[in-house]
Design an enzyme around this catalytic site. Structure first.
Site, PDB file in Angstrom:
ATOM      1  N   HIS A 180       0.887  -1.253  -0.237  1.00 22.40           N
ATOM      2  CA  HIS A 180       0.000  -0.108  -0.039  1.00 22.40           C
ATOM      3  C   HIS A 180       0.918   1.162   0.056  1.00 22.40           C
ATOM      4  O   HIS A 180       1.377   1.897   0.893  1.00 22.40           O
ATOM      5  CB  HIS A 180      -0.828  -0.198   1.343  1.00 22.40           C
ATOM      6  CG  HIS A 180      -2.057   1.016   1.242  1.00 22.40           C
ATOM      7  ND1 HIS A 180      -3.312   0.853   1.762  1.00 22.40           N
ATOM      8  CD2 HIS A 180      -2.008   2.314   0.770  1.00 22.40           C
ATOM      9  CE1 HIS A 180      -3.681   2.040   1.582  1.00 22.40           C
ATOM     10  NE2 HIS A 180      -3.170   2.872   0.850  1.00 22.40           N
ATOM     11  N   HIS A 239       1.395   5.193  -2.093  1.00 21.24           N
ATOM     12  CA  HIS A 239       0.999   6.309  -3.243  1.00 21.24           C
ATOM     13  C   HIS A 239       2.469   6.838  -3.668  1.00 21.24           C
ATOM     14  O   HIS A 239       3.020   7.495  -3.038  1.00 21.24           O
ATOM     15  CB  HIS A 239       0.509   7.312  -2.632  1.00 21.24           C
ATOM     16  CG  HIS A 239      -1.067   6.712  -2.068  1.00 21.24           C
ATOM     17  ND1 HIS A 239      -2.010   6.526  -2.629  1.00 21.24           N
ATOM     18  CD2 HIS A 239      -1.248   6.264  -0.565  1.00 21.24           C
ATOM     19  CE1 HIS A 239      -3.037   6.004  -1.767  1.00 21.24           C
ATOM     20  NE2 HIS A 239      -2.678   5.722  -0.822  1.00 21.24           N
ATOM     21  N   ARG A 282       2.134   8.855  -6.593  1.00 18.56           N
ATOM     22  CA  ARG A 282       1.639  10.196  -7.018  1.00 18.56           C
ATOM     23  C   ARG A 282       2.057  10.371  -8.481  1.00 18.56           C
ATOM     24  O   ARG A 282       1.808  11.637  -8.866  1.00 18.56           O
ATOM     25  CB  ARG A 282       2.279  11.270  -6.206  1.00 18.56           C
ATOM     26  CG  ARG A 282       2.159  11.118  -4.710  1.00 18.56           C
ATOM     27  CD  ARG A 282       0.626  11.235  -4.142  1.00 18.56           C
ATOM     28  NE  ARG A 282       0.498  11.369  -2.979  1.00 18.56           N
ATOM     29  CZ  ARG A 282      -0.484  11.066  -2.211  1.00 18.56           C
ATOM     30  NH1 ARG A 282      -1.446  10.599  -2.730  1.00 18.56           N
ATOM     31  NH2 ARG A 282      -0.616  11.470  -0.945  1.00 18.56           N
ATOM     32  N   ASN A 330      -4.819   6.093  -7.415  1.00 16.58           N
ATOM     33  CA  ASN A 330      -5.491   7.453  -6.973  1.00 16.58           C
ATOM     34  C   ASN A 330      -4.377   8.498  -7.665  1.00 16.58           C
ATOM     35  O   ASN A 330      -3.774   9.452  -7.136  1.00 16.58           O
ATOM     36  CB  ASN A 330      -5.609   7.626  -5.749  1.00 16.58           C
ATOM     37  CG  ASN A 330      -4.841   7.653  -4.669  1.00 16.58           C
ATOM     38  OD1 ASN A 330      -3.699   7.071  -4.942  1.00 16.58           O
ATOM     39  ND2 ASN A 330      -4.789   8.386  -3.619  1.00 16.58           N
ATOM     40  N   ASP A 354      -8.468   2.996  -3.522  1.00 19.09           N
ATOM     41  CA  ASP A 354      -8.098   3.718  -2.145  1.00 19.09           C
ATOM     42  C   ASP A 354      -8.132   5.131  -2.366  1.00 19.09           C
ATOM     43  O   ASP A 354      -7.694   5.843  -3.189  1.00 19.09           O
ATOM     44  CB  ASP A 354      -6.524   3.257  -2.100  1.00 19.09           C
ATOM     45  CG  ASP A 354      -5.955   3.540  -0.458  1.00 19.09           C
ATOM     46  OD1 ASP A 354      -6.720   3.349   0.388  1.00 19.09           O
ATOM     47  OD2 ASP A 354      -5.002   4.278  -0.587  1.00 19.09           O
ATOM     48  N   ASN A 365      -5.833   9.572   7.129  1.00 21.95           N
ATOM     49  CA  ASN A 365      -7.108   8.968   7.162  1.00 21.95           C
ATOM     50  C   ASN A 365      -6.977   7.575   6.785  1.00 21.95           C
ATOM     51  O   ASN A 365      -6.385   6.976   5.869  1.00 21.95           O
ATOM     52  CB  ASN A 365      -7.848   9.558   5.874  1.00 21.95           C
ATOM     53  CG  ASN A 365      -9.369   9.039   5.749  1.00 21.95           C
ATOM     54  OD1 ASN A 365      -9.895   8.457   6.667  1.00 21.95           O
ATOM     55  ND2 ASN A 365      -9.982   9.328   4.652  1.00 21.95           N
ATOM     56  N   ASP A 390       1.018   2.801   3.853  1.00 19.30           N
ATOM     57  CA  ASP A 390       0.303   3.847   3.279  1.00 19.30           C
ATOM     58  C   ASP A 390       1.108   5.261   2.998  1.00 19.30           C
ATOM     59  O   ASP A 390       0.611   6.209   3.149  1.00 19.30           O
ATOM     60  CB  ASP A 390      -1.173   4.180   4.169  1.00 19.30           C
ATOM     61  CG  ASP A 390      -2.184   4.923   3.617  1.00 19.30           C
ATOM     62  OD1 ASP A 390      -1.948   5.324   2.144  1.00 19.30           O
ATOM     63  OD2 ASP A 390      -2.883   5.451   4.316  1.00 19.30           O
ATOM     64  N   HIS A 401       3.234  14.431   0.419  1.00 17.55           N
ATOM     65  CA  HIS A 401       2.542  15.766   0.118  1.00 17.55           C
ATOM     66  C   HIS A 401       3.601  16.687  -0.027  1.00 17.55           C
ATOM     67  O   HIS A 401       4.851  16.725   0.634  1.00 17.55           O
ATOM     68  CB  HIS A 401       1.499  16.136   1.058  1.00 17.55           C
ATOM     69  CG  HIS A 401       0.293  15.126   1.067  1.00 17.55           C
ATOM     70  ND1 HIS A 401      -0.507  15.185   0.062  1.00 17.55           N
ATOM     71  CD2 HIS A 401      -0.263  14.389   1.750  1.00 17.55           C
ATOM     72  CE1 HIS A 401      -1.625  14.278   0.112  1.00 17.55           C
ATOM     73  NE2 HIS A 401      -1.483  13.792   1.389  1.00 17.55           N
TER      74      HIS A 401
HETATM   75 ZN   LIG Z   1      -3.603   4.912   0.936  1.00 18.27          ZN
END
Ligand SMILES: [Zn+2]
Length: 427
Positions: free
Chosen positions: A59, A61, A63, A93, A151, A277, A304, A308
């Site tokens: 899991h 990200h 980007r 995502n 997700d 989250n 996760d 950012h």
């Molecule tokens: Zn996630």
């Protein structure tokens, strides 16, 4: 080219013992207590250096495409290597969302071009992760999907989820659920409860997770799909998954390091670095997550990793983005706070970070060290007292509440297919 890692300890068959490892090109060719390695380049290790099968994070990200100001496949996978990970699975995502076979194929090719470690790619469950329209499950599998996930958002309609599970089961791929009923989110930014009230911040109800999880587990029972619960955060979620496993449903679950190490009592002020989250829950939730991991209800740890920009995480929790980075801090933190005080063994931690994800997702070429397997490994230094610092991060995202945290272990080096992808410079 041959490389002989000599003098360290090695994790083999869930035990750690003194062994040497010989690597021939991209594969492990021998593991034995004494390898002479005369034709090999010798890499001397010492007993506090433990060679583990490369970690697997199901899991993350990355980007890219669409949000390269936050992270790229290159920087995200360099961060993975720095954290001891040799395989990561990337959530969909991004922009464009890989919701057609051709878009997914382009993503897989981009991953192959840019990545420093193995990247497995999820397809979304629905078009644009928002509508009720399912993707082409068979086409996605043919294009290289590792599994399906929306997700970032829960699937709001039970009927959509039911149909998605039937379709995923038919193509024999897992469905990774971000579990969140948006009608119970209350525009929250942290766990609903005493701390949120004291800080005057809107709270996310725990039932936003558990109500949808209960629904999903019934749908999983009805469809037979391999259902994987992402970033489980509450005690009741652990209980629901425990019951599902007692019923022999094909269910697996992950927990994130921050949910094991932090809880809402540690949020003393409006601090966006603690906004994620699902949110940090209560101390008793945190204890239940750890108990669930220890008794096998929760199968594995996944970070996760959610990078950012500084601007995205600035200001108040009310407006800042959800999520923290995790790939580079997980092992040092988990070793320091779980293994060092004796809550679990190093072998157990390696199982949750590597062995279990490989077993649960049938990654037969990963998650173990054995002759004939790819040389995907990480060298852990379990006596290295240091501090987590921003300047040592490879991720573009520096949004971690753990920057400045003291740790007692680090990643010494990481190898993928016989090639070093990370080596800590010597002090
Ligand atoms: Zn996630």
């Amino acid at each position: 080219m041959k490389i002989c890692l000599k003098g360290g300890q090695v994790f083999v068959n869930n035990h750690i013992s003194r062994q040497d490892i010989l690597i021939d090109n991209d594969r492990i060719s021998q593991i034995a207590p004494q390898i002479n390695g005369s034709e090999a380049q010798i890499v001397p290790l010492n007993p506090q250096q433990v060679i583990a099968p490369g970690f697997i994070d199901v899991h993350v990200h990355l980007r890219e495409p669409g949000f390269t100001q936050k992270e790229t496949i290159k920087t995200g996978t360099l961060a993975a290597a720095h954290g001891g990970y040799t395989t990561v699975a990337a959530m969909p995502n991004v922009k464009p969302v890989p919701d057609t076979p051709s878009k997914l194929q382009a993503m897989v090719q981009l991953n192959q071009r840019e990545a420093q470690v193995h990247v497995l790619q999820y397809a979304s469950i629905t078009k644009e992760r928002t509508s009720e329209q399912l993707v082409d499950f068979a086409g996605m599998k043919a294009a290289g999907a590792f599994g399906f996930s929306n997700d970032g958002s829960g699937v709001q309609s039970a009927n959509t989820m039911y149909q998605a599970m039937q379709a995923a089961h038919q193509v024999n791929l897992p469905l990774m659920a971000h579990i969140e009923d948006e009608s119970l989110m209350n525009q929250g930014v942290m766990n609903a409860g005493a701390t949120a009230q004291r800080l005057g911040l809107p709270g996310i109800l725990p039932v936003a997770e558990t109500a949808q999880l209960a629904r999903d587990l019934e749908l999983a029972a009805a469809t037979g799909v391999h259902y994987h619960a992402c970033h489980v955060s509450t005690a009741n979620s652990v209980a629901l998954i425990r019951f599902a496993k007692q019923r022999h449903l094909h269910v697996s679950a992950e927990v994130a390091p921050h949910h094991l190490l932090l809880d809402e009592s540690m949020i003393t002020k409006d601090n966006p670095q603690l906004k994620m989250n699902p949110p940090l829950r209560t101390l008793s939730d945190r204890q239940a997550l750890l108990a669930g991991l220890l008794d096998g209800t929760i199968d594995m740890i996944a970070t996760d990793h959610a990078p950012h920009t500084v601007a995205d995480k600035a200001g108040s929790m009310k407006t800042a983005a959800f999520g923290i980075t995790g790939l580079e801090t997980s092992f040092p933190l988990l070793y320091t706070h779980l293994v060092q005080p004796g809550i679990c063994s190093l072998a157990q931690l390696i199982q949750w970070l590597s062995v279990k994800p490989a077993q649960v997702f049938n990654l037969t070429q990963a998650g173990q060290l054995a002759s004939g397997l790819p040389a995907d490994l990480t060298i852990l230094n379990v006596q290295d007292e240091t501090t987590i610092t921003a300047q040592h991060m490879y991720s573009q995202g520096l949004n971690s509440p753990f920057i400045g945290a003291p740790v007692t272990a680090t990643i010494q080096a990481t190898m993928v297919g016989g090639q070093w992808v990370y080596r800590k410079e010597q002090a």
